[in-house]
Motif scaffolding. Structure first.
Motif, PDB file in Angstrom:
ATOM      1  N   CYS A  52      -1.747 -24.493 -10.299  1.00  0.00           N
ATOM      2  CA  CYS A  52      -2.843 -24.960 -11.163  1.00  0.00           C
ATOM      3  C   CYS A  52      -2.934 -26.490 -11.137  1.00  0.00           C
ATOM      4  O   CYS A  52      -3.209 -27.135 -12.159  1.00  0.00           O
ATOM      5  CB  CYS A  52      -2.674 -24.461 -12.593  1.00  0.00           C
ATOM      6  N   THR A  99     -12.505 -22.014  -8.539  1.00  0.00           N
ATOM      7  CA  THR A  99     -11.514 -22.083  -9.621  1.00  0.00           C
ATOM      8  C   THR A  99     -12.149 -22.333 -10.980  1.00  0.00           C
ATOM      9  O   THR A  99     -11.501 -22.165 -12.005  1.00  0.00           O
ATOM     10  CB  THR A  99     -10.473 -23.189  -9.361  1.00  0.00           C
ATOM     11  N   TRP A 101      -3.283 -23.312  -5.424  1.00  0.00           N
ATOM     12  CA  TRP A 101      -3.837 -23.514  -6.761  1.00  0.00           C
ATOM     13  C   TRP A 101      -3.379 -22.426  -7.724  1.00  0.00           C
ATOM     14  O   TRP A 101      -3.029 -22.711  -8.879  1.00  0.00           O
ATOM     15  CB  TRP A 101      -5.364 -23.556  -6.721  1.00  0.00           C
ATOM     16  N   GLU A 102      -3.364 -21.176  -7.265  1.00  0.00           N
ATOM     17  CA  GLU A 102      -2.974 -20.069  -8.142  1.00  0.00           C
ATOM     18  C   GLU A 102      -1.540 -20.227  -8.642  1.00  0.00           C
ATOM     19  O   GLU A 102      -1.224 -19.862  -9.781  1.00  0.00           O
ATOM     20  CB  GLU A 102      -3.133 -18.736  -7.409  1.00  0.00           C
ATOM     21  N   ARG A 162     -12.950 -28.425 -12.120  1.00  0.00           N
ATOM     22  CA  ARG A 162     -12.332 -27.976 -10.873  1.00  0.00           C
ATOM     23  C   ARG A 162     -11.439 -29.086 -10.339  1.00  0.00           C
ATOM     24  O   ARG A 162     -11.637 -30.255 -10.653  1.00  0.00           O
ATOM     25  CB  ARG A 162     -13.378 -27.577  -9.830  1.00  0.00           C
ATOM     26  N   GLU A 168      -6.125 -21.807  -1.939  1.00  0.00           N
ATOM     27  CA  GLU A 168      -6.272 -20.893  -3.078  1.00  0.00           C
ATOM     28  C   GLU A 168      -4.905 -20.443  -3.583  1.00  0.00           C
ATOM     29  O   GLU A 168      -4.648 -20.414  -4.791  1.00  0.00           O
ATOM     30  CB  GLU A 168      -7.123 -19.688  -2.705  1.00  0.00           C
TER      31      GLU A 168
END
Length: 260
Positions: A226, A258, A222-223, A11, A219
């Motif tokens: 990455c 994640t 990160w999506e 993570r 979120e």
């Protein structure tokens, strides 16, 4: 002696910017993986007091990276400023700092692309990295003043300096990571492209996404990116400089998802 940072398994790493000792303790107890310690939130962070570092090393066990920044006027520093930075690094190293955060730029010049912008002061940054004596160094948001068209060269130059990570919002200073999420995606893809075929991939700095990062948007960040590491001040809405344990918990909870 070389210092290493324990990175969470499967993570992204969560670094919390703390502007006082109380916040660092709160962040560590709430699950932060690493602290960026500085002072003076209004200025964007300046070098912390050595005594603060010394006391915190006896209170928390996660790595503490300290800011080396004598003023907030710019990321260009005079000879006097540079000597101040070297003395601060020497003193904070003695107090147990696990890593350092700084970034020195040259004065604005015209690039081959025609853009007029500052560049990385390779010689001085490299000297400070060497003074860190094996402790990891982060090139902070001075990176956001580098033209996007020059990012491939900047990554190579920062690797040459010896930086292990780059803290960036993906755009001009003052912009948030969410506003520059596409640029962050491009930067991380450029880093991955440069990693291909390299046997010394550990030398290419990791991208540390920061700038308005909160539990409500991490979120989405990160999506799209990455990214392997995120940076947040996680401030309590009722306080100018105090970290919220609830916000740190919420950030960590999102990042934990994640790896599912």
């Amino acid at each position: 002696m070389e210092q290493t940072t324990t990175v969470p398994t499967n993570r992204p790493l969560l670094e919390i910017a703390c502007f006082n000792a109380e916040s660092a303790v709160i962040a560590a107890r709430a699950g932060a993986d690493r602290i960026e310690l500085c002072r003076d939130y209004a200025s964007g962070g300046l070098s912390p007091e050595p005594e603060t570092v010394r006391r915190l090393k006896g209170q928390i066990s996660i790595p503490i990276y300290v800011m080396i920044r004598p003023h907030a006027e710019s990321f260009y520093y005079s000879d006097t400023d540079f000597e101040t930075m070297k003395r601060a690094m020497f003193t904070l190293k003695k107090q147990g700092a696990d890593g350092f955060v700084f970034g020195l730029l040259t004065e604005a010049t015209q690039h081959a692309s025609g853009e007029v912008a500052p560049w990385i002061d390779i010689a001085r940054n490299k000297e400070l990295v060497q003074l860190a004596a094996g402790r990891p160094c982060t090139f902070h948001r001075a990176f956001d003043l580098i033209p996007e068209s020059q990012w491939d060269t900047a990554l190579a130059d920062l690797a040459e300096c010896g930086f292990t990570s780059i803290l960036t919002s993906g755009g001009p200073s003052g912009k948030t990571a969410m506003e520059c999420v596409d640029q962050l995606h491009n930067l991380i893809q450029e880093r991955r492209k440069q990693l291909k075929g390299r046997v010394d991939d550990g030398r290419l700095p990791q991208i540390l996404v920061g700038g308005g990062v909160r539990a409500a948007n991490i979120e989405a960040l990160w999506e799209r990116t990455c990214a392997a590491a995120f940076h947040s001040a996680a401030l309590d809405r009722w306080s100018v400089e105090r970290v919220s344990d609830g916000e740190v918990n919420a950030l960590k909870a999102v990042l934990d998802k994640t790896r599912e």
